[in-house]
Design a protein around this motif. Structure first.
Motif, PDB file in Angstrom:
ATOM      1  N   TRP A   1       0.817  -1.216   0.000  1.00  0.00           N
ATOM      2  CA  TRP A   1       0.000   0.000   0.000  1.00  0.00           C
ATOM      3  C   TRP A   1       0.848   1.262   0.000  1.00  0.00           C
ATOM      4  CZ3 TRP A   1       0.842   2.845   4.459  1.00  0.00           C
ATOM      5  CH2 TRP A   1       1.363   2.136   5.561  1.00  0.00           C
TER       6      TRP A   1
ATOM      7  N   VAL B   1      -1.050  -6.149  -0.871  1.00  0.00           N
ATOM      8  CA  VAL B   1      -1.868  -5.138  -0.202  1.00  0.00           C
ATOM      9  C   VAL B   1      -3.024  -5.848   0.505  1.00  0.00           C
ATOM     10  CG1 VAL B   1      -3.289  -3.072  -0.468  1.00  0.00           C
ATOM     11  CG2 VAL B   1      -1.308  -3.421  -1.961  1.00  0.00           C
TER      12      VAL B   1
ATOM     13  N   TYR C   1      -6.060  -2.113   3.793  1.00  0.00           N
ATOM     14  CA  TYR C   1      -5.129  -1.099   3.287  1.00  0.00           C
ATOM     15  C   TYR C   1      -5.281  -0.893   1.774  1.00  0.00           C
ATOM     16  CZ  TYR C   1      -2.977  -1.539   7.873  1.00  0.00           C
ATOM     17  OH  TYR C   1      -2.767  -1.546   9.229  1.00  0.00           O
ATOM     18  N   SER C   2      -6.429  -1.272   1.228  1.00  0.00           N
ATOM     19  CA  SER C   2      -6.592  -1.315  -0.226  1.00  0.00           C
ATOM     20  C   SER C   2      -7.336  -0.121  -0.804  1.00  0.00           C
ATOM     21  CB  SER C   2      -7.334  -2.604  -0.615  1.00  0.00           C
ATOM     22  OG  SER C   2      -8.659  -2.603  -0.088  1.00  0.00           O
TER      23      SER C   2
ATOM     24  N   SER D   1      -6.004   1.142  -4.061  1.00  0.00           N
ATOM     25  CA  SER D   1      -5.748   0.092  -5.046  1.00  0.00           C
ATOM     26  C   SER D   1      -6.966  -0.051  -5.950  1.00  0.00           C
ATOM     27  CB  SER D   1      -5.466  -1.235  -4.336  1.00  0.00           C
ATOM     28  OG  SER D   1      -6.682  -1.801  -3.854  1.00  0.00           O
TER      29      SER D   1
END
Length: 537
Positions: free
Chosen positions: A52, A190, A194-195, A198
């Motif tokens: 991340w 990731v 914590y995405s 993304s």
């Protein structure tokens, strides 16, 4: 991006913690992705979960594909974006879209009524994003199967409507490819919590019309600060969170009334609780909670001159800084912020329950109108049950209400003709199970949290099972009037939903936590009866 201390005790504690972290080289080591920060045992998981940190730049490679995908969707008249995903795969997109006023339907539920509601929004204009940060969970798979059947029944080829976002090597990859779905691999390394920056956060958001590039720009602007020993907002916030928790101020209240980011505390809740609630430790976020002046509270305010800590900054930067700060807080508390050792417990229990001929619901110990009560209680009526539960909260403890219901059902409440917005809001609150939280909070000085099931199970559920064992739990389930079959599976969504609730309850009871399940035999009447009882408790 700026973090300001407004409480001297917090400032002194944070300064002491930050000084120690700087002496150990933590800011540069964390910004550089050093997986050994959290100890040798945690290093293998951390090494696979620090991707991340690179997302503000790495995710820019997604932007051309996202722009093309959004253009095709608009050209085809696909304006109804539905996101099917649980755990960390959906809260960020929900915050992004709510803040940008971009319409997005989030299905992080197995409730038949909520799924029927989404299906009724118009399949002709629907594009479905299926997101799985840890593969094909039973919930995500069930939702995909339901939508596949609905598309086929409407004469629509699902391959023209389904986009799958999955980790490389995920169990979702192969069936997506075999079905001809548009597959967007997420960045490796990731974890779900914590995405946000993304593909999991950006794909549904871009389809709904949010500016993904702007989010990445905001995060990229703050990224260079995260390796610094001073002027580092991630270090400042993490030191405040961790230092306060070590000093006993481990209940994180958040005031976002003036924030431009809509719903940010809900995203922070799953990040912080799921990352820190382990080994009997953790920080408990309390979304919507009012300060009560107890010694274990830490109030964070966004863009407002209030609270013990003030956090100012745009949404993309908030995502990155809170992730960094949470990783720092985990280090201060001595826990690995990236693993989730207790998440699988209720999932496994749900799987076992689904293999049984019938779910073991047991017999109610008390029936009060449209509400059945299951569990251990000496009370004679529903107000007594709630009073008993509140009195059982230990010093330093909390109350958690979890509701396995349709979280949008309150909007079906009748509203008087000509009612203004305030009157409509009052009508909705009077029909909303989430109103239990403020009603119970009026009757105790301990924090009260609320979570929709199974949404909470893969985030705050980790805290409930792995964090300090001082919570008491009120679970709400409801009868299903119009169920939804899961094609190719021997169960319905209603059965799956109840199995999830019972699995979660089983995990709590095995820890000896006070837990009561109330079952609404009529959902609308049951919610009203439950709220009335909470006012009497």
């Amino acid at each position: 991006m700026e973090v300001t201390y407004r409480d001297q005790e917090v400032a002194d504690s944070a300064a002491s913690v930050a000084e120690r972290l700087v002496a150990e080289g933590v800011p540069a080591r964390l910004a550089g992705g050093d997986p050994t920060l959290w100890g040798e045992d945690a290093a293998p998981v951390a090494a696979a979960r620090l991707g991340w940190l690179a997302l503000p730049r790495a995710s820019r490679g997604l932007l051309p594909e996202l722009a093309a995908l959004a253009r095709r969707a608009r050209a085809d008249g696909l304006t109804n974006v539905v996101l099917a995903g649980l755990g960390g795969s959906s809260p960020a997109a929900e915050v992004i879209c709510a803040s940008a006023d971009a319409p997005l339907t989030v299905l992080d539920t197995t409730d038949p009524g909520q799924v029927r509601r989404a299906l009724a929004e118009g399949l002709d204009s629907t594009i479905l994003v299926v997101a799985g940060t840890s593969g094909a969970s039973v919930e995500t798979e069930a939702l995909l199967r339901v939508y596949e059947r609905a598309f086929l029944d409407a004469g629509i080829d699902p391959a023209t409507r389904v986009t799958v976002v999955a980790d490389p090597g995920s169990p979702l990859e192969r069936p997506a490819a075999e079905s001809g779905y548009h597959l967007i691999p997420a960045a490796p390394g990731v974890g779900g919590r914590y995405s946000a920056l993304s593909a999991f956060g950006l794909v549904p958001s871009a389809l709904a019309g949010a500016d993904a590039g702007r989010l990445l720009d905001e995060a990229a602007e703050v990224l260079p600060l995260l390796s610094k020993d001073t002027g580092n907002p991630g270090l400042d916030l993490g030191a405040a969170l961790g230092g306060a928790a070590l000093a006993g101020r481990d209940k994180l209240l958040m005031d976002d009334r003036l924030s431009a980011a809509t719903g940010l505390p809900d995203w922070i809740e799953q990040l912080v609780a799921g990352s820190t609630g382990k080994r009997g430790r953790g920080i408990l976020p309390v979304v919507g909670g009012e300060p009560r002046g107890t010694g274990d509270e830490l109030l964070v305010a966004f863009d407002a001159d209030d609270g013990d800590v003030r956090v100012d900054g745009p949404l993309g930067a908030q995502f990155l800084v809170w992730q960094y700060a949470t990783a720092v807080a985990g280090l201060v508390l001595g826990v690995d912020p990236f693993d989730e050792p207790n998440i699988a417990e209720s999932t496994a229990a749900t799987g076992r329950l689904l293999t049984l001929p019938a779910l073991p619901v047991g017999e109610p110990v008390l029936v009060d109108g449209p509400v059945e009560v299951y569990g251990h209680t000496r009370a004679k009526d529903l107000p007594g049950v709630l009073t008993e539960l509140l009195r059982s909260v230990p010093d330093g403890g909390y109350v958690a209400v979890t509701a396995y219901l349709d979280r949008l059902a309150a909007f079906d409440a009748p509203v008087a003709e000509g009612a203004d917005f305030e009157q409509m809001t009052d009508a909705w609150m009077a029909a909303d199970a989430a109103t239990l939280r403020p009603l119970l909070a009026l009757r105790t000085d301990r924090p009260v949290t609320f979570g929709w099931g199974p949404r909470f199970a893969r985030s705050t559920g980790q805290y409930h099972r792995g964090g300090p064992q001082n919570g008491v739990f009120l679970q709400v389930t409801g009868a299903v009037a119009d169920d939804v079959a899961v094609p190719g599976r021997p169960y319905t969504l209603g059965t799956l939903q109840l199995a999830q609730a019972l699995g979660d309850l089983d995990a709590l009871e095995h820890r000896g936590r006070p837990a009561v399940r109330v079952h609404l035999t009529d959902r609308a009447a049951g919610v009203a009866h439950l709220l009335a009882a909470a006012q009497e408790a």
